[in-house]
Write a protein that holds these residues in place. Sequence first.
Motif, mmCIF file in Angstrom:
data_model
loop_
_atom_site.group_PDB
_atom_site.id
_atom_site.type_symbol
_atom_site.label_atom_id
_atom_site.label_comp_id
_atom_site.label_asym_id
_atom_site.label_seq_id
_atom_site.Cartn_x
_atom_site.Cartn_y
_atom_site.Cartn_z
ATOM 1 N N ALA A 1 -12.423 3.867 -16.265
ATOM 2 C CA ALA A 1 -12.192 3.295 -17.594
ATOM 3 C C ALA A 1 -12.442 1.791 -17.628
ATOM 4 O O ALA A 1 -12.729 1.231 -18.685
ATOM 5 C CB ALA A 1 -10.765 3.592 -18.048
ATOM 6 N N VAL A 2 -12.330 1.144 -16.462
ATOM 7 C CA VAL A 2 -12.604 -0.299 -16.371
ATOM 8 C C VAL A 2 -13.868 -0.466 -15.534
ATOM 9 O O VAL A 2 -13.822 -0.332 -14.297
ATOM 10 C CB VAL A 2 -11.428 -1.055 -15.739
ATOM 11 N N PRO A 3 -15.011 -0.734 -16.157
ATOM 12 C CA PRO A 3 -16.277 -0.830 -15.416
ATOM 13 C C PRO A 3 -16.213 -1.851 -14.283
ATOM 14 O O PRO A 3 -15.681 -2.946 -14.447
ATOM 15 C CB PRO A 3 -17.272 -1.277 -16.500
ATOM 16 N N GLY A 4 -16.755 -1.472 -13.140
ATOM 17 C CA GLY A 4 -16.825 -2.382 -12.004
ATOM 18 C C GLY A 4 -15.605 -2.388 -11.116
ATOM 19 O O GLY A 4 -15.639 -2.963 -10.017
ATOM 20 N N TYR A 5 -14.526 -1.748 -11.555
ATOM 21 C CA TYR A 5 -13.305 -1.757 -10.740
ATOM 22 C C TYR A 5 -13.463 -0.846 -9.528
ATOM 23 O O TYR A 5 -13.894 0.300 -9.642
ATOM 24 C CB TYR A 5 -12.103 -1.306 -11.570
ATOM 25 N N GLN A 6 -13.087 -1.351 -8.370
ATOM 26 C CA GLN A 6 -13.069 -0.588 -7.136
ATOM 27 C C GLN A 6 -11.651 -0.604 -6.578
ATOM 28 O O GLN A 6 -11.103 -1.670 -6.308
ATOM 29 C CB GLN A 6 -14.035 -1.191 -6.106
ATOM 30 N N PRO A 7 -11.023 0.559 -6.422
ATOM 31 C CA PRO A 7 -9.645 0.590 -5.928
ATOM 32 C C PRO A 7 -9.521 -0.073 -4.559
ATOM 33 O O PRO A 7 -10.398 0.069 -3.707
ATOM 34 C CB PRO A 7 -9.323 2.086 -5.838
ATOM 35 N N SER A 8 -8.417 -0.765 -4.359
ATOM 36 C CA SER A 8 -8.140 -1.366 -3.058
ATOM 37 C C SER A 8 -7.751 -0.277 -2.069
ATOM 38 O O SER A 8 -7.483 0.870 -2.439
ATOM 39 C CB SER A 8 -6.990 -2.371 -3.190
ATOM 40 N N ALA A 9 -7.695 -0.644 -0.794
ATOM 41 C CA ALA A 9 -7.277 0.310 0.236
ATOM 42 C C ALA A 9 -5.859 0.800 -0.040
ATOM 43 O O ALA A 9 -5.547 1.983 0.138
ATOM 44 C CB ALA A 9 -7.363 -0.338 1.611
ATOM 45 N N GLU A 10 -4.993 -0.105 -0.499
ATOM 46 C CA GLU A 10 -3.613 0.273 -0.819
ATOM 47 C C GLU A 10 -3.586 1.274 -1.969
ATOM 48 O O GLU A 10 -2.816 2.240 -1.945
ATOM 49 C CB GLU A 10 -2.801 -0.965 -1.191
ATOM 50 N N ALA A 11 -4.438 1.041 -2.971
ATOM 51 C CA ALA A 11 -4.486 1.948 -4.117
ATOM 52 C C ALA A 11 -4.998 3.325 -3.709
ATOM 53 O O ALA A 11 -4.496 4.354 -4.170
ATOM 54 C CB ALA A 11 -5.374 1.355 -5.209
ATOM 55 N N LEU A 12 -5.992 3.358 -2.839
ATOM 56 C CA LEU A 12 -6.523 4.641 -2.369
ATOM 57 C C LEU A 12 -5.482 5.396 -1.555
ATOM 58 O O LEU A 12 -5.393 6.633 -1.628
ATOM 59 C CB LEU A 12 -7.794 4.410 -1.554
ATOM 60 N N ASP A 13 -4.684 4.680 -0.781
ATOM 61 C CA ASP A 13 -3.598 5.314 -0.026
ATOM 62 C C ASP A 13 -2.568 5.915 -0.979
ATOM 63 O O ASP A 13 -2.049 7.020 -0.750
ATOM 64 C CB ASP A 13 -2.917 4.306 0.900
ATOM 65 N N ALA A 14 -2.273 5.180 -2.062
ATOM 66 C CA ALA A 14 -1.322 5.679 -3.060
ATOM 67 C C ALA A 14 -1.856 6.935 -3.727
ATOM 68 O O ALA A 14 -1.103 7.884 -3.995
ATOM 69 C CB ALA A 14 -1.040 4.596 -4.102
ATOM 70 N N ALA A 15 -3.159 6.951 -3.999
ATOM 71 C CA ALA A 15 -3.779 8.122 -4.611
ATOM 72 C C ALA A 15 -3.681 9.326 -3.685
ATOM 73 O O ALA A 15 -3.358 10.440 -4.117
ATOM 74 C CB ALA A 15 -5.239 7.817 -4.944
ATOM 75 N N GLU A 16 -3.943 9.118 -2.405
ATOM 76 C CA GLU A 16 -3.900 10.213 -1.442
ATOM 77 C C GLU A 16 -2.488 10.779 -1.315
ATOM 78 O O GLU A 16 -2.295 12.002 -1.280
ATOM 79 C CB GLU A 16 -4.395 9.714 -0.078
ATOM 80 N N SER A 17 -1.496 9.911 -1.275
ATOM 81 C CA SER A 17 -0.117 10.367 -1.070
ATOM 82 C C SER A 17 0.442 11.085 -2.294
ATOM 83 O O SER A 17 1.440 11.810 -2.179
ATOM 84 C CB SER A 17 0.787 9.181 -0.706
ATOM 85 N N ALA A 18 -0.184 10.914 -3.450
ATOM 86 C CA ALA A 18 0.298 11.578 -4.666
ATOM 87 C C ALA A 18 0.217 13.088 -4.551
ATOM 88 O O ALA A 18 0.902 13.808 -5.284
ATOM 89 C CB ALA A 18 -0.493 11.096 -5.876
ATOM 90 N N PHE A 19 -0.614 13.579 -3.624
ATOM 91 C CA PHE A 19 -0.809 15.021 -3.486
ATOM 92 C C PHE A 19 -0.097 15.602 -2.265
ATOM 93 O O PHE A 19 -0.360 16.739 -1.876
ATOM 94 C CB PHE A 19 -2.312 15.325 -3.438
ATOM 95 N N ASP A 20 0.822 14.843 -1.694
ATOM 96 C CA ASP A 20 1.561 15.339 -0.530
ATOM 97 C C ASP A 20 2.315 16.623 -0.851
ATOM 98 O O ASP A 20 2.386 17.546 -0.017
ATOM 99 C CB ASP A 20 2.539 14.274 -0.020
ATOM 100 N N ALA A 21 2.888 16.703 -2.054
ATOM 101 C CA ALA A 21 3.644 17.901 -2.429
ATOM 102 C C ALA A 21 2.739 19.125 -2.477
ATOM 103 O O ALA A 21 3.140 20.227 -2.078
ATOM 104 C CB ALA A 21 4.328 17.693 -3.781
ATOM 105 N N SER A 22 1.512 18.928 -2.937
ATOM 106 C CA SER A 22 0.557 20.032 -2.986
ATOM 107 C C SER A 22 0.171 20.477 -1.582
ATOM 108 O O SER A 22 0.092 21.685 -1.294
ATOM 109 C CB SER A 22 -0.693 19.612 -3.766
#
Length: 209
Positions: A116-137
């Motif tokens: 939604a925000v052109p050019g934005y690249q998630p930081s390493a911390e943000a990518l880690d947060a994204a990955e951990s969101a699916f721990d329950a699954s």
Amino acid sequence: MNTPYQDAQRAGQAAVRTAILDHAIDLLVTEGAAALTMRRIASGIGASTKVLYTMFGGKEGLVDALYREGFARLRRAQQRAHRAEDPLTRLNDLAAAYRAHALAEPAYYRVMFEQAVPGYQPSAEALDAAESAFDASVEAVQACIDSGVFAPGDAREISKLLWAAAHGAVSLEIAGHFPPETAARRFHTLTAAVGQAFLADEHGQGRTS
């Protein structure tokens, strides 16, 4: 009359952060990415830009915070899902929670998945947060494997494939391609069909290679 920033200050730093992010996501939805400036956000909640720069470091840091907040909310939604005794039911409940959360928070969903925000690249911390969101699954898939409902396999990989199916159906629904009267049925039909690929047969072997 107090500003949103003044009201949030009384509740503490976490409330200030939430007030800033909520206003930023509203701006993004109503006016687009070009409106997402530190000055516009600060003005909208009655704060100084210094507050935003101190908390987020700049626009890139603020967008990164939006991304992480989206996944934090998803993780909480997954944690609130009904924890059924039956592992397959639990997994299906998590899928339903994913869909419900996406429909309730479509703006965050777009930040998380649709650039939604052109050019934005998630930081390493943000990518880690994204990955951990699916721990329950992942845990629910592992429970299906351990109980013999699913054939032996990589729980995280299976979880990713189930997520891909759920995500595809939800994205089409949010975009308006799946009308309300058919969206839920299609979502459940698709996720159930993908899940069947990992079921164990009477010999305890998977139905697909």
